[in-house]
Motif scaffolding. Structure first.
Motif, PDB file in Angstrom:
ATOM      1  N   SER A 168       0.832  -1.193   0.000  1.00 57.25           N
ATOM      2  CA  SER A 168       0.000   0.000   0.000  1.00 57.25           C
ATOM      3  C   SER A 168       0.870   1.248   0.000  1.00 57.25           C
ATOM      4  O   SER A 168       1.851   1.337   0.723  1.00 57.25           O
ATOM      5  N   THR A 169       0.502   2.209  -0.825  1.00 56.60           N
ATOM      6  CA  THR A 169       1.214   3.489  -0.847  1.00 56.60           C
ATOM      7  C   THR A 169       0.486   4.528   0.000  1.00 56.60           C
ATOM      8  O   THR A 169       0.961   5.630   0.159  1.00 56.60           O
ATOM      9  N   GLU A 170      -0.658   4.177   0.520  1.00 58.29           N
ATOM     10  CA  GLU A 170      -1.469   5.090   1.313  1.00 58.29           C
ATOM     11  C   GLU A 170      -1.385   4.728   2.789  1.00 58.29           C
ATOM     12  O   GLU A 170      -1.247   3.569   3.138  1.00 58.29           O
ATOM     13  N   PHE A 171      -1.467   5.745   3.646  1.00 52.59           N
ATOM     14  CA  PHE A 171      -1.534   5.470   5.076  1.00 52.59           C
ATOM     15  C   PHE A 171      -2.897   4.903   5.432  1.00 52.59           C
ATOM     16  O   PHE A 171      -3.011   4.028   6.246  1.00 52.59           O
ATOM     17  N   ASN A 172      -3.945   5.434   4.836  1.00 47.21           N
ATOM     18  CA  ASN A 172      -5.296   4.928   4.994  1.00 47.21           C
ATOM     19  C   ASN A 172      -5.835   4.957   6.407  1.00 47.21           C
ATOM     20  O   ASN A 172      -6.739   4.223   6.731  1.00 47.21           O
ATOM     21  N   VAL A 173      -5.269   5.751   7.299  1.00 47.01           N
ATOM     22  CA  VAL A 173      -5.859   5.950   8.614  1.00 47.01           C
ATOM     23  C   VAL A 173      -6.668   7.235   8.524  1.00 47.01           C
ATOM     24  O   VAL A 173      -6.153   8.282   8.142  1.00 47.01           O
ATOM     25  N   VAL A 174      -7.949   7.121   8.831  1.00 51.82           N
ATOM     26  CA  VAL A 174      -8.839   8.266   8.703  1.00 51.82           C
ATOM     27  C   VAL A 174      -9.533   8.563  10.024  1.00 51.82           C
ATOM     28  O   VAL A 174      -9.761   7.671  10.838  1.00 51.82           O
ATOM     29  N   LEU A 175      -9.850   9.820  10.214  1.00 57.70           N
ATOM     30  CA  LEU A 175     -10.651  10.249  11.353  1.00 57.70           C
ATOM     31  C   LEU A 175     -12.090   9.925  10.990  1.00 57.70           C
ATOM     32  O   LEU A 175     -12.691  10.588  10.147  1.00 57.70           O
ATOM     33  N   SER A 223       3.101   5.245  21.562  1.00 61.11           N
ATOM     34  CA  SER A 223       2.780   4.320  20.473  1.00 61.11           C
ATOM     35  C   SER A 223       1.312   3.901  20.577  1.00 61.11           C
ATOM     36  O   SER A 223       0.849   3.485  21.633  1.00 61.11           O
ATOM     37  N   GLN A 224       0.584   4.061  19.494  1.00 56.95           N
ATOM     38  CA  GLN A 224      -0.819   3.638  19.397  1.00 56.95           C
ATOM     39  C   GLN A 224      -0.963   2.906  18.071  1.00 56.95           C
ATOM     40  O   GLN A 224      -0.943   3.521  17.012  1.00 56.95           O
ATOM     41  N   VAL A 225      -1.079   1.601  18.113  1.00 62.29           N
ATOM     42  CA  VAL A 225      -1.114   0.782  16.905  1.00 62.29           C
ATOM     43  C   VAL A 225      -2.559   0.509  16.501  1.00 62.29           C
ATOM     44  O   VAL A 225      -3.401   0.202  17.343  1.00 62.29           O
ATOM     45  N   ILE A 226      -2.829   0.636  15.201  1.00 63.78           N
ATOM     46  CA  ILE A 226      -4.153   0.322  14.661  1.00 63.78           C
ATOM     47  C   ILE A 226      -3.962  -0.760  13.603  1.00 63.78           C
ATOM     48  O   ILE A 226      -3.284  -0.546  12.591  1.00 63.78           O
ATOM     49  N   GLU A 227      -4.551  -1.902  13.834  1.00 62.09           N
ATOM     50  CA  GLU A 227      -4.464  -3.017  12.885  1.00 62.09           C
ATOM     51  C   GLU A 227      -5.334  -2.710  11.665  1.00 62.09           C
ATOM     52  O   GLU A 227      -6.264  -1.909  11.740  1.00 62.09           O
ATOM     53  N   PRO A 228      -5.058  -3.352  10.527  1.00 62.48           N
ATOM     54  CA  PRO A 228      -5.887  -3.150   9.333  1.00 62.48           C
ATOM     55  C   PRO A 228      -7.361  -3.453   9.610  1.00 62.48           C
ATOM     56  O   PRO A 228      -7.674  -4.398  10.336  1.00 62.48           O
ATOM     57  N   ALA A 229      -8.227  -2.624   9.076  1.00 60.84           N
ATOM     58  CA  ALA A 229      -9.683  -2.769   9.185  1.00 60.84           C
ATOM     59  C   ALA A 229     -10.186  -2.657  10.627  1.00 60.84           C
ATOM     60  O   ALA A 229     -11.280  -3.088  10.943  1.00 60.84           O
ATOM     61  N   GLU A 253     -12.650   8.634  16.838  1.00 62.29           N
ATOM     62  CA  GLU A 253     -12.409   7.269  16.369  1.00 62.29           C
ATOM     63  C   GLU A 253     -11.554   7.345  15.118  1.00 62.29           C
ATOM     64  O   GLU A 253     -11.877   8.071  14.186  1.00 62.29           O
ATOM     65  N   LEU A 254     -10.440   6.628  15.137  1.00 65.84           N
ATOM     66  CA  LEU A 254      -9.570   6.528  13.969  1.00 65.84           C
ATOM     67  C   LEU A 254      -9.766   5.148  13.373  1.00 65.84           C
ATOM     68  O   LEU A 254      -9.772   4.144  14.096  1.00 65.84           O
ATOM     69  N   HIS A 255      -9.909   5.085  12.048  1.00 65.96           N
ATOM     70  CA  HIS A 255     -10.124   3.823  11.350  1.00 65.96           C
ATOM     71  C   HIS A 255      -8.969   3.564  10.397  1.00 65.96           C
ATOM     72  O   HIS A 255      -8.614   4.434   9.601  1.00 65.96           O
ATOM     73  N   ASN A 256      -8.381   2.387  10.495  1.00 61.95           N
ATOM     74  CA  ASN A 256      -7.334   1.986   9.558  1.00 61.95           C
ATOM     75  C   ASN A 256      -8.016   1.271   8.401  1.00 61.95           C
ATOM     76  O   ASN A 256      -8.333   0.093   8.486  1.00 61.95           O
ATOM     77  N   ALA A 257      -8.238   2.002   7.322  1.00 64.11           N
ATOM     78  CA  ALA A 257      -8.892   1.443   6.132  1.00 64.11           C
ATOM     79  C   ALA A 257      -7.887   0.768   5.209  1.00 64.11           C
ATOM     80  O   ALA A 257      -8.248   0.283   4.145  1.00 64.11           O
ATOM     81  N   GLY A 258      -6.632   0.737   5.621  1.00 61.57           N
ATOM     82  CA  GLY A 258      -5.579   0.147   4.794  1.00 61.57           C
ATOM     83  C   GLY A 258      -5.371  -1.324   5.073  1.00 61.57           C
ATOM     84  O   GLY A 258      -6.158  -1.975   5.762  1.00 61.57           O
ATOM     85  N   TYR A 259      -4.279  -1.830   4.546  1.00 64.15           N
ATOM     86  CA  TYR A 259      -3.961  -3.246   4.649  1.00 64.15           C
ATOM     87  C   TYR A 259      -2.696  -3.485   5.461  1.00 64.15           C
ATOM     88  O   TYR A 259      -2.188  -4.594   5.503  1.00 64.15           O
ATOM     89  N   VAL A 260      -2.198  -2.435   6.097  1.00 64.52           N
ATOM     90  CA  VAL A 260      -0.953  -2.505   6.839  1.00 64.52           C
ATOM     91  C   VAL A 260      -1.181  -1.934   8.233  1.00 64.52           C
ATOM     92  O   VAL A 260      -1.865  -0.929   8.390  1.00 64.52           O
ATOM     93  N   THR A 261      -0.620  -2.565   9.262  1.00 66.01           N
ATOM     94  CA  THR A 261      -0.702  -2.053  10.620  1.00 66.01           C
ATOM     95  C   THR A 261      -0.009  -0.692  10.682  1.00 66.01           C
ATOM     96  O   THR A 261       1.071  -0.516  10.129  1.00 66.01           O
ATOM     97  N   ARG A 262      -0.636   0.273  11.352  1.00 63.24           N
ATOM     98  CA  ARG A 262      -0.089   1.623  11.450  1.00 63.24           C
ATOM     99  C   ARG A 262       0.080   2.022  12.905  1.00 63.24           C
ATOM    100  O   ARG A 262      -0.772   1.729  13.738  1.00 63.24           O
ATOM    101  N   ASP A 263       1.174   2.702  13.197  1.00 63.85           N
ATOM    102  CA  ASP A 263       1.416   3.280  14.510  1.00 63.85           C
ATOM    103  C   ASP A 263       1.290   4.789  14.351  1.00 63.85           C
ATOM    104  O   ASP A 263       1.968   5.381  13.520  1.00 63.85           O
ATOM    105  N   ILE A 264       0.421   5.416  15.145  1.00 63.78           N
ATOM    106  CA  ILE A 264       0.191   6.852  14.992  1.00 63.78           C
ATOM    107  C   ILE A 264       1.080   7.686  15.919  1.00 63.78           C
ATOM    108  O   ILE A 264       0.859   8.882  16.062  1.00 63.78           O
ATOM    109  N   LYS A 265       2.093   7.070  16.514  1.00 68.02           N
ATOM    110  CA  LYS A 265       3.033   7.844  17.336  1.00 68.02           C
ATOM    111  C   LYS A 265       3.659   8.938  16.469  1.00 68.02           C
ATOM    112  O   LYS A 265       4.102   8.685  15.356  1.00 68.02           O
ATOM    113  N   GLY A 266       3.652  10.156  16.971  1.00 63.65           N
ATOM    114  CA  GLY A 266       4.193  11.287  16.218  1.00 63.65           C
ATOM    115  C   GLY A 266       3.146  12.000  15.373  1.00 63.65           C
ATOM    116  O   GLY A 266       3.397  13.067  14.830  1.00 63.65           O
ATOM    117  N   TRP A 267       1.957  11.425  15.233  1.00 67.59           N
ATOM    118  CA  TRP A 267       0.878  12.086  14.512  1.00 67.59           C
ATOM    119  C   TRP A 267       0.258  13.127  15.441  1.00 67.59           C
ATOM    120  O   TRP A 267       0.529  13.168  16.631  1.00 67.59           O
TER     121      TRP A 267
END
Length: 158
Positions: free
Chosen positions: A49-56, A114-120, A75-89
């Motif tokens: 994935s080239t997109e972060f895909n984490v949306v408010l 560190s706040q990790v959001i799994e895909p979907a 509520e933040l939703h990870n609409a992507g396919y990769v686990t994302r960490d929002i630390k620093g956001w």
């Protein structure tokens, strides 16, 4: 498959660079930009994935029963396919200036831990100055009001 209907997947369509208008979803490098990738595109086509895909996805400016002890929350939703960490956001909250109703004031709140959001999946973050009784809940030091402009910024401030 049932009733003459085959599920649209990249396994059934095959991966490639061409757009196929007859396909219900796509398995090519342009599908992410157009938002029409098949659900198995990333795994089947070995794509990244080239997109972060984490949306408010939601702002509860008056809270909700049973969530965040009744405090405001986002509520933040990870609409992507990769686990994302929002630390620093960060979250930018624009509110009316109490001294000058024609002006606004922006509050920037950083996610330092560190706040990790799994895909979907979603992550609910409570918003209450002074924190909560339950210290295990992620919390930010801001309150929302109806009509506030709330923006999520990644660690590159995009």
């Amino acid at each position: 498959s049932c009733c003459g209907y085959a599920e649209p997947t990249c396994k059934s369509y095959s991966c490639g660079e061409e757009y196929h208008k007859e396909n219900l979803c796509q398995c090519n490098s342009g599908c992410e930009e157009h938002g029409d990738c098949c659900w198995d595109y990333y795994d089947t086509c070995n794509a990244t994935s080239t997109e972060f895909n984490v949306v408010l996805s939601e702002v509860a400016w008056q809270g909700a029963d049973g969530v965040c002890e009744g405090a405001d929350w986002i509520e933040l939703h990870n609409a992507g396919y990769v686990t994302r960490d929002i630390k620093g956001w960060s979250l930018a909250v624009e509110k009316p200036d109490e001294r000058d109703k024609a002006a606004t004031v922006q509050y920037d709140v950083s996610f330092d831990a560190s706040q990790v959001i799994e895909p979907a999946q979603v992550l609910v973050i409570c918003a209450k100055p002074g924190g909560l009784t339950d210290e295990t809940l992620p919390v930010i030091e801001v309150e929302f009001e109806y009509g506030n402009n709330v923006t999520l910024l990644d660690n590159q401030k995009i």
